[in-house]
Enzyme design. Structure first.
Site, PDB file in Angstrom:
ATOM      1  N   HIS A 150      46.454  19.402  63.951  1.00  0.00           N
ATOM      2  CA  HIS A 150      46.481  18.542  65.125  1.00  0.00           C
ATOM      3  C   HIS A 150      46.742  17.112  64.714  1.00  0.00           C
ATOM      4  O   HIS A 150      47.138  16.841  63.588  1.00  0.00           O
ATOM      5  CB  HIS A 150      45.188  18.642  65.934  1.00  0.00           C
ATOM      6  CG  HIS A 150      44.045  19.277  65.197  1.00  0.00           C
ATOM      7  ND1 HIS A 150      43.375  18.673  64.173  1.00  0.00           N
ATOM      8  CD2 HIS A 150      43.475  20.496  65.347  1.00  0.00           C
ATOM      9  CE1 HIS A 150      42.430  19.468  63.723  1.00  0.00           C
ATOM     10  NE2 HIS A 150      42.468  20.581  64.402  1.00  0.00           N
ATOM     11  N   GLU A 177      37.112  26.897  62.391  1.00  0.00           N
ATOM     12  CA  GLU A 177      35.726  27.168  62.788  1.00  0.00           C
ATOM     13  C   GLU A 177      35.667  27.513  64.272  1.00  0.00           C
ATOM     14  O   GLU A 177      34.977  28.449  64.689  1.00  0.00           O
ATOM     15  CB  GLU A 177      34.850  25.949  62.485  1.00  0.00           C
ATOM     16  CG  GLU A 177      33.371  26.247  62.392  1.00  0.00           C
ATOM     17  CD  GLU A 177      32.999  26.955  61.101  1.00  0.00           C
ATOM     18  OE1 GLU A 177      31.970  27.651  61.095  1.00  0.00           O
ATOM     19  OE2 GLU A 177      33.731  26.825  60.113  1.00  0.00           O
ATOM     20  N   ASP A 205      40.108  24.257  65.621  1.00  0.00           N
ATOM     21  CA  ASP A 205      40.242  24.413  64.173  1.00  0.00           C
ATOM     22  C   ASP A 205      39.802  25.820  63.791  1.00  0.00           C
ATOM     23  O   ASP A 205      39.489  26.639  64.650  1.00  0.00           O
ATOM     24  CB  ASP A 205      39.436  23.342  63.413  1.00  0.00           C
ATOM     25  CG  ASP A 205      37.960  23.344  63.801  1.00  0.00           C
ATOM     26  OD1 ASP A 205      37.515  24.297  64.471  1.00  0.00           O
ATOM     27  OD2 ASP A 205      37.245  22.393  63.435  1.00  0.00           O
ATOM     28  N   TYR A 233      40.378  14.857  68.527  1.00  0.00           N
ATOM     29  CA  TYR A 233      39.514  15.676  67.671  1.00  0.00           C
ATOM     30  C   TYR A 233      39.378  15.052  66.289  1.00  0.00           C
ATOM     31  O   TYR A 233      40.361  14.650  65.669  1.00  0.00           O
ATOM     32  CB  TYR A 233      40.086  17.087  67.553  1.00  0.00           C
ATOM     33  CG  TYR A 233      39.124  18.060  66.938  1.00  0.00           C
ATOM     34  CD1 TYR A 233      37.831  18.203  67.434  1.00  0.00           C
ATOM     35  CD2 TYR A 233      39.490  18.845  65.849  1.00  0.00           C
ATOM     36  CE1 TYR A 233      36.940  19.096  66.873  1.00  0.00           C
ATOM     37  CE2 TYR A 233      38.612  19.746  65.281  1.00  0.00           C
ATOM     38  CZ  TYR A 233      37.335  19.863  65.794  1.00  0.00           C
ATOM     39  OH  TYR A 233      36.441  20.743  65.228  1.00  0.00           O
ATOM     40  N   ARG A 283      38.133  16.243  63.372  1.00  0.00           N
ATOM     41  CA  ARG A 283      38.255  17.000  62.116  1.00  0.00           C
ATOM     42  C   ARG A 283      39.725  17.321  61.904  1.00  0.00           C
ATOM     43  O   ARG A 283      40.239  18.303  62.442  1.00  0.00           O
ATOM     44  CB  ARG A 283      37.396  18.266  62.158  1.00  0.00           C
ATOM     45  CG  ARG A 283      35.901  17.961  62.153  1.00  0.00           C
ATOM     46  CD  ARG A 283      35.052  19.219  62.041  1.00  0.00           C
ATOM     47  NE  ARG A 283      33.640  18.856  62.066  1.00  0.00           N
ATOM     48  CZ  ARG A 283      32.893  18.772  63.160  1.00  0.00           C
ATOM     49  NH1 ARG A 283      33.445  19.032  64.338  1.00  0.00           N
ATOM     50  NH2 ARG A 283      31.625  18.431  63.094  1.00  0.00           N
ATOM     51  N   ASP A 306      36.373  24.363  69.603  1.00  0.00           N
ATOM     52  CA  ASP A 306      37.179  23.306  68.980  1.00  0.00           C
ATOM     53  C   ASP A 306      38.472  23.855  68.370  1.00  0.00           C
ATOM     54  O   ASP A 306      38.536  25.012  67.948  1.00  0.00           O
ATOM     55  CB  ASP A 306      36.366  22.592  67.894  1.00  0.00           C
ATOM     56  CG  ASP A 306      35.300  21.685  68.484  1.00  0.00           C
ATOM     57  OD1 ASP A 306      35.389  21.368  69.687  1.00  0.00           O
ATOM     58  OD2 ASP A 306      34.386  21.288  67.743  1.00  0.00           O
ATOM     59  N   GLU A 331      31.364  24.821  72.888  1.00  0.00           N
ATOM     60  CA  GLU A 331      30.225  24.835  71.957  1.00  0.00           C
ATOM     61  C   GLU A 331      29.022  24.048  72.438  1.00  0.00           C
ATOM     62  O   GLU A 331      27.893  24.455  72.243  1.00  0.00           O
ATOM     63  CB  GLU A 331      30.629  24.264  70.583  1.00  0.00           C
ATOM     64  CG  GLU A 331      31.740  25.005  69.900  1.00  0.00           C
ATOM     65  CD  GLU A 331      33.029  24.248  70.020  1.00  0.00           C
ATOM     66  OE1 GLU A 331      33.391  23.897  71.154  1.00  0.00           O
ATOM     67  OE2 GLU A 331      33.680  24.000  68.993  1.00  0.00           O
TER      68      GLU A 331
END
Length: 696
Positions: free
Chosen positions: A345, A86, A84, A298, A300, A82, A9
């Site tokens: 995670h 998203e 997740d 990570y 989130r 990432d 990203e």
């Protein structure tokens, strides 16, 4: 020559990963999402199973062209967004835009950006997880339906520029409900009686506990006088001493929510700032000879899980640095998590405990260092032994009354040697030592202090409290907290006063309309249930179209009723007594992102505005002619400046005190800390603690 393209990203992430993978890989950044629903229309074909109409995001055309050109020159394309929902959706959108085969193993995920973790991830690429993509897509469409169906209605009936949303509307309602609780609160009087007692050379405090062996609460002054009469001329004698051992356990390593809460308490970070700085630490920092390394996992996540390898490294480090007594017999497991946690995670932790904050300090900005230190200390403490506390409760008789003294001391610090979790009310748990006492010991009474108190209403929400409440209620997810808090402020639904959320008139008006016509959107249980359904979609247990269809069936009926029955509300501006110096018309009160301000009633012909200032009653120490008034910066932060600006440019961040310094008569300012409020002289070294009206 490179034979693989890796797409992430952000440029920072691309830079870090590129160094790990070497010359056979080209690493490029998509700069986040490349496709989304159009802004100009709802972009969802409701009658065709809620099919979304995605378009290339404005400004991303050149990025996509660059990625397409690069993809044609390599044999393999890896999508490393990432780890997740998203990130999975970004990977899926990229696969569509670049005409990649979705059945290929092109998806690479890693929980930390370290050389070993990245290389291991590229050994086991997988297919894009369509369950996760459908979960993200369902959430996006659900939010689009709510936002694009209700918002135009609010524009038409209430005011232009308003918006509604599942999580943001519930958040505003929570803030309004708390404000209503505060307004409806009726304080109740109560009293305490504290006796300062002397045992040998030691002085300690005991508080009134009860009469005739039973606990009694003092509700009024007449009851206090009865107690004072009962202890007059009485000896204070120890009747019972209880000593116990208490274990205090460490807090779990951080999740997104607890990180935001603790960063607010200890670092005074807003949720958005916490996530921004954490992103920098995750994506990688240049450590000189070691190169660029991701310092934390990570950020989130709603899981407290920790990799066994990280626990082993922590045990060895703790044993070496603090001794074997600080290492628990078996590694601590923090398996307890919210029922709706995805557990995708790990917890937020350092990628290596061996990179201590002090070693990293020279490579980090001030904010990066402070947040990294917080994450590092929390994780280290979470892997240490419990603290052992010695507690002591002493009952003291004086006639028919009983006074009680409590004391505690740390026998073995355990995890507390490294870190102790903060609290929302700023309370600090100090050691309260009591002298050695035994039943029958007589004590000398030095002072008796009766004090009147009043019960306090529930506190307004700080960012930390609101995030904690949303998480406990199962509303929103780790990635939604920070943007939600930003949105409700931008829309003018809430303002921040003394770091606490206060609802605005506009916010209350919007929620009133929502409660009347869309009660399910504001219903906590409904919203939490919807989050669970979306999680089940991500786990492959529910069909995303069915989830949306069930929601929309009742929602559409609500919309029809609201269109017909919601009355138009004209919000009239409150006229002030102040006159615009540019055109001579009256100023009116307007609501902005940071609260009310004054604007000329002649808008748009006259666009003059003026901040609303609060007079502190303190003379300006620089010019001695003006007064210090409270103002707000462009970012909403309160500061104090001379009302003669620009003739006098004196400004200060700390609140001025009406009380002059008793030593030199200069201006004193308020300094707030966990211990309370301190008045500090601006010219000499004099300082004093402020005695709060109610410290209970």
């Amino acid at each position: 020559m490179a034979d693989s393209l890796v797409i992430v990203e952000s440029p920072a992430k691309a830079k870090t990963i590129g160094k790990y993978l070497g010359s056979k890989y080209i690493v490029k950044a998509s700069m986040g999402h490349v496709r989304d629903l159009p802004k100009s229309q709802i972009g969802v074909e409701i009658e065709h199973d809620f099919a979304p109409k995605y378009i290339t995001i404005r400004g991303k055309g050149s990025v996509l062209k660059e990625l397409k050109d690069a993809s044609k020159k390599v044999k393999k394309v890896y999508l490393a967004a990432d780890p997740d929902r998203e990130g999975e959706a970004i990977a899926w959108h990229l696969a569509h835009a670049l005409d990649l085969d979705e059945s290929e193993s092109c998806r690479v995920v890693f929980n930390e950006i370290t050389k070993q973790a990245v290389k291991d991830a590229f050994k086991t690429p997988r297919q894009i997880n369509m369950d996760l993509v459908h979960a993200q897509q369902a959430r996006r469409i659900l939010d689009r339906l709510v936002g694009y169906k209700i918002s135009p209605l609010l524009w038409k009936k209430v005011k232009k520029g308003l918006s509604a949303g599942r999580v943001q509307s519930v958040s505003v309602k929570l803030i309004i409900d708390r404000e209503n609780e505060i307004d409806a609160f009726i304080p109740e009087e109560y009293w305490t009686i504290t006796s300062k007692l002397c045992a040998g050379k030691s002085m300690f405090e005991a508080r009134f506990y009860g009469l005739n062996g039973e606990k009694k609460e003092l509700k009024k002054e007449s009851e206090v006088n009865e107690v004072l009469a009962a202890i007059k001329d009485q000896d204070f004698v120890v009747s019972e001493v209880k000593e116990k051992e208490r274990l205090r356990h460490p807090s779990a390593p951080f999740t997104t929510s607890s990180l935001q809460q603790e960063a607010a308490r200890k670092l005074n970070f807003r949720a958005a700032k916490t996530m921004s700085v954490a992103q920098q630490l995750y994506e990688g920092v240049d450590l000189g000879k070691e190169g660029t390394v991701g310092l934390i996992t990570y950020m989130r996540t709603d899981s407290n899980r920790v990799a066994p390898s990280a626990q082993e490294e922590a045990s060895e480090y703790i044993k070496e640095q603090y001794g074997a007594a600080f290492v628990p017999e078996t590694p601590r497991q923090y398996v307890k998590k919210a029922a709706n946690a995805q557990d995708a995670h790990e917890a937020v932790r350092p990628t290596s405990i061996l990179r201590s904050p002090e070693q990293m300090k020279s490579f980090l900005s001030r904010d990066q260092f402070r947040l990294y230190k917080l994450v590092w200390e929390r994780f280290v403490a979470s892997q240490m032994t419990s603290a052992v506390m010695d507690t002591m409760t002493v009952d003291i008789k004086a006639g028919t009354t009983t006074f009680r003294a409590n004391g505690s001391k740390v026998r073995f610090p355990g995890f507390m040697k490294v870190y102790v979790e903060g609290s929302d009310d700023g309370a600090v748990e100090d050691d309260k030592f009591l002298p050695p006492l035994a039943a029958g010991d007589k004590m000398k009474q030095e002072q008796i202090e009766p004090k009147q108190h009043f019960t306090q209403p529930p506190p307004r929400y700080t960012e930390a409290r609101l995030v904690k409440t949303l998480e406990e209620l199962g509303i929103g997810r780790p990635s939604t907290y920070a943007p939600t808090l930003e949105t409700i402020q931008k829309r003018g639904y809430v303002a921040i006063e003394e770091k606490k959320f206060v609802p605005t008139e506009l916010g209350e008006l919007v929620i009133q309309q929502m409660e009347q016509f869309f009660p399910e959107i504001l219903d906590v249980e409904f919203t939490a249930h919807m989050e669970e359904d979306l999680d089940h979609v991500g786990e492959g247990q529910q069909d995303w179209v069915k989830v949306l269809a069930e929601f929309y069936e009742s929602f559409e009926k609500r919309l029809t009723v609201a269109e017909e029955e919601m009355k138009e509300i004209e919000i009239e501006d409150e006229v002030s007594d102040e006159i615009c110096e540019k055109c001579g018309r009256h100023f009116v009160y307007k609501m902005g992102r940071f609260g009310k301000f004054l604007a000329c009633s002649g808008f748009p012909d006259c666009r003059n505005t003026r901040p609303i200032v609060k007079d502190t009653g303190v003379a300006c120490p620089k010019c001695n002619e003006g007064k210090l008034v409270e103002r707000r910066s462009k970012k909403g932060r309160v500061f104090y400046g001379c009302d003669r600006y620009p003739d006098c440019d004196h400004v200060m961040w700390d609140r001025p005190s009406l009380k002059p310094c008793p030593a030199c008569s200069s201006l004193m300012i308020e300094k707030r800390s966990k211990q309370g409020t301190k008045l500090q002289c601006t010219q000499c070294e004099h300082s004093e603690m402020v005695q709060d009206s109610d410290d209970e």
